[in-house]
Enzyme design. Structure first.
Site, PDB file in Angstrom:
ATOM      1  N   LYS A  14       0.824  -1.212   0.000  1.00 55.30           N
ATOM      2  CA  LYS A  14       0.000   0.000   0.000  1.00 55.30           C
ATOM      3  C   LYS A  14       0.859   1.264   0.000  1.00 55.30           C
ATOM      4  CE  LYS A  14      -2.046  -0.697   3.957  1.00 55.30           C
ATOM      5  NZ  LYS A  14      -1.567  -2.003   4.410  1.00 55.30           N
ATOM      6  N   ARG A  89      -8.848   1.802   9.571  1.00 54.69           N
ATOM      7  CA  ARG A  89      -8.404   0.428   9.739  1.00 54.69           C
ATOM      8  C   ARG A  89      -9.427  -0.388  10.514  1.00 54.69           C
ATOM      9  NH1 ARG A  89      -2.753   0.451   9.338  1.00 54.69           N
ATOM     10  NH2 ARG A  89      -1.666  -1.501   9.707  1.00 54.69           N
ATOM     11  N   ARG A 124      11.380  -8.022   4.364  1.00 57.83           N
ATOM     12  CA  ARG A 124      11.319  -6.561   4.256  1.00 57.83           C
ATOM     13  C   ARG A 124      12.324  -5.920   5.205  1.00 57.83           C
ATOM     14  NH1 ARG A 124       5.906  -2.944   4.745  1.00 57.83           N
ATOM     15  NH2 ARG A 124       5.848  -3.550   6.935  1.00 57.83           N
ATOM     16  N   ARG A 157      11.948  -4.103  10.708  1.00 60.58           N
ATOM     17  CA  ARG A 157      11.018  -3.404  11.593  1.00 60.58           C
ATOM     18  C   ARG A 157      10.614  -4.375  12.689  1.00 60.58           C
ATOM     19  NH1 ARG A 157       6.099  -0.692   8.333  1.00 60.58           N
ATOM     20  NH2 ARG A 157       4.799  -1.752   9.865  1.00 60.58           N
ATOM     21  N   ARG A 168      -0.569  -9.675  13.217  1.00 59.71           N
ATOM     22  CA  ARG A 168      -1.050  -8.539  12.416  1.00 59.71           C
ATOM     23  C   ARG A 168      -2.026  -9.008  11.346  1.00 59.71           C
ATOM     24  NH1 ARG A 168       4.307  -6.292  10.465  1.00 59.71           N
ATOM     25  NH2 ARG A 168       3.180  -4.687   9.327  1.00 59.71           N
TER      26      ARG A 168
HETATM   27  P1  ADP Z   1       1.387  -2.191   7.899  1.00 60.65           P
HETATM   28  O1  ADP Z   1       0.414  -1.775   6.839  1.00 60.65           O
HETATM   29  O2  ADP Z   1       2.660  -2.717   7.367  1.00 60.65           O
HETATM   30  O3  ADP Z   1       0.796  -3.056   8.991  1.00 60.65           O
HETATM   31  P2  ADP Z   1       1.421   0.497   9.013  1.00 60.65           P
HETATM   32  O4  ADP Z   1       2.666   1.263   8.831  1.00 60.65           O
HETATM   33  O5  ADP Z   1       0.211   0.892   8.277  1.00 60.65           O
HETATM   34  O6  ADP Z   1       1.859  -0.977   8.712  1.00 60.65           O
HETATM   35  O7  ADP Z   1       1.031   0.432  10.564  1.00 60.65           O
HETATM   36  C1  ADP Z   1       1.927   0.017  11.553  1.00 60.65           C
HETATM   37  C2  ADP Z   1       1.241  -0.039  12.895  1.00 60.65           C
HETATM   38  O8  ADP Z   1       0.761   1.256  13.263  1.00 60.65           O
HETATM   39  C3  ADP Z   1       0.005  -0.932  12.965  1.00 60.65           C
HETATM   40  O9  ADP Z   1       0.321  -2.286  13.189  1.00 60.65           O
HETATM   41  C4  ADP Z   1      -0.751  -0.301  14.141  1.00 60.65           C
HETATM   42  O10 ADP Z   1      -0.183  -0.676  15.377  1.00 60.65           O
HETATM   43  C5  ADP Z   1      -0.492   1.176  13.953  1.00 60.65           C
HETATM   44  N1  ADP Z   1      -1.541   1.812  13.130  1.00 60.65           N
HETATM   45  C6  ADP Z   1      -1.377   2.366  11.896  1.00 60.65           C
HETATM   46  N2  ADP Z   1      -2.544   2.855  11.416  1.00 60.65           N
HETATM   47  C7  ADP Z   1      -3.482   2.595  12.361  1.00 60.65           C
HETATM   48  C8  ADP Z   1      -4.890   2.818  12.457  1.00 60.65           C
HETATM   49  N3  ADP Z   1      -5.575   3.421  11.473  1.00 60.65           N
HETATM   50  N4  ADP Z   1      -5.530   2.410  13.589  1.00 60.65           N
HETATM   51  C9  ADP Z   1      -4.877   1.812  14.580  1.00 60.65           C
HETATM   52  N5  ADP Z   1      -3.548   1.542  14.554  1.00 60.65           N
HETATM   53  C10 ADP Z   1      -2.844   1.931  13.467  1.00 60.65           C
END
Ligand code: ADP
Ligand code: ZN
Length: 211
Positions: A14, A89, A124, A157, A168
């Site tokens: 994404k 999310r 990654r 990460r 996740r």
């Molecule tokens: P990925 O898509 O690789 O899981 P992101 O960078 O989008 O990673 O998000 C990393 C972390 O940040 C998530 O696992 C969560 O803990 C937090 N996070 C990001 N966006 C949200 C959201 N909209 N609501 C709740 N937690 C979030």
């Protein structure tokens, strides 16, 4: 308006895809994950609050996340549209956005099977300096462990550790995937199957956004 949401499991690509579309449309790419990580790195009060949650692969609370997004969307550069990556999310986050009067024009779902996600995230690596993303096999930095763009350290990460990835994905299916039906019901959803070739996926995503 060009208000887009990119939806998909962790590691679907994404972020990189959203960056491309954001450049094309000259609109900001808003990644809640990037904002949280920047706060963690700078040890802000928000960063300190969310670090353990994010490292463990759980979601930050809807309230905290929504406050952050609300402030971001109020900024001047969002006037002509934006790409939301990683937000909403959960269904409550999407409802909060609607309640605020925000109209989303298109939701692009990038669909990738769990097995591919596990393989991708295991390899990654991300730059600690600028956040650029690499893969040890498919897209390694020119110098091992060093970022091509800024020379920063390229590391795993914490939440990409295999045990955490499984959590996740579970969270994605339980909390986030219901948004697929939510936006389908509003006639906003286009699904793009993530391809092996990144360039091919980005072609499909651009076509979906332009349609
Ligand atoms: P990925 O898509 O690789 O899981 P992101 O960078 O989008 O990673 O998000 C990393 C972390 O940040 C998530 O696992 C969560 O803990 C937090 N996070 C990001 N966006 C949200 C959201 N909209 N609501 C709740 N937690 C979030
Ligand atoms: Zn870098």
């Amino acid at each position: 308006m060009n208000n887009f949401v990119f939806l998909g499991p962790p590691g679907a690509g994404k972020g990189s895809l959203a960056v491309k579309v954001a450049e094309d449309y000259k609109i900001p790419h808003i990644s809640t994950g990037d904002i949280f990580r920047a706060n963690i790195k700078a040890q802000t009060p928000l960063g300190v609050k969310v670090k353990a949650i994010i490292d463990s692969g759980s979601l930050v609370s809807d309230e905290l996340t929504f406050e952050l997004v609300k402030d971001r969307l109020a900024q001047d550069d969002c006037k002509n549209g934006y790409i939301l990556d990683g937000f909403p999310r959960t269904v409550p986050q999407a409802e909060a956005l609607e309640a605020m009067g925000v109209v989303i024009d298109k939701v692009i779902e990038i669909s990738v099977p769990d097995e591919s996600i596990k393989a991708r995230l295991g390899g990654r690596r991300v730059c600690e300096g600028c956040g650029a993303s690499y893969h040890i096999e498919f897209n390694p930095p020119k110098v091992e462990g060093k970022c091509d763009k800024c020379g920063g350290n390229v590391v795993l990460r914490k939440d990409d550790a295999p045990e955490t990835v499984i959590d996740r994905l579970k969270t994605y299916h339980e909390a986030t995937a219901p948004l697929i039906d939510f936006y389908k019901g509003r006639g906003k959803l286009t699904t793009v199957e993530g391809q092996e070739e990144v360039s091919e996926t980005s072609r499909l995503v651009l076509a979906a956004v332009n349609s």
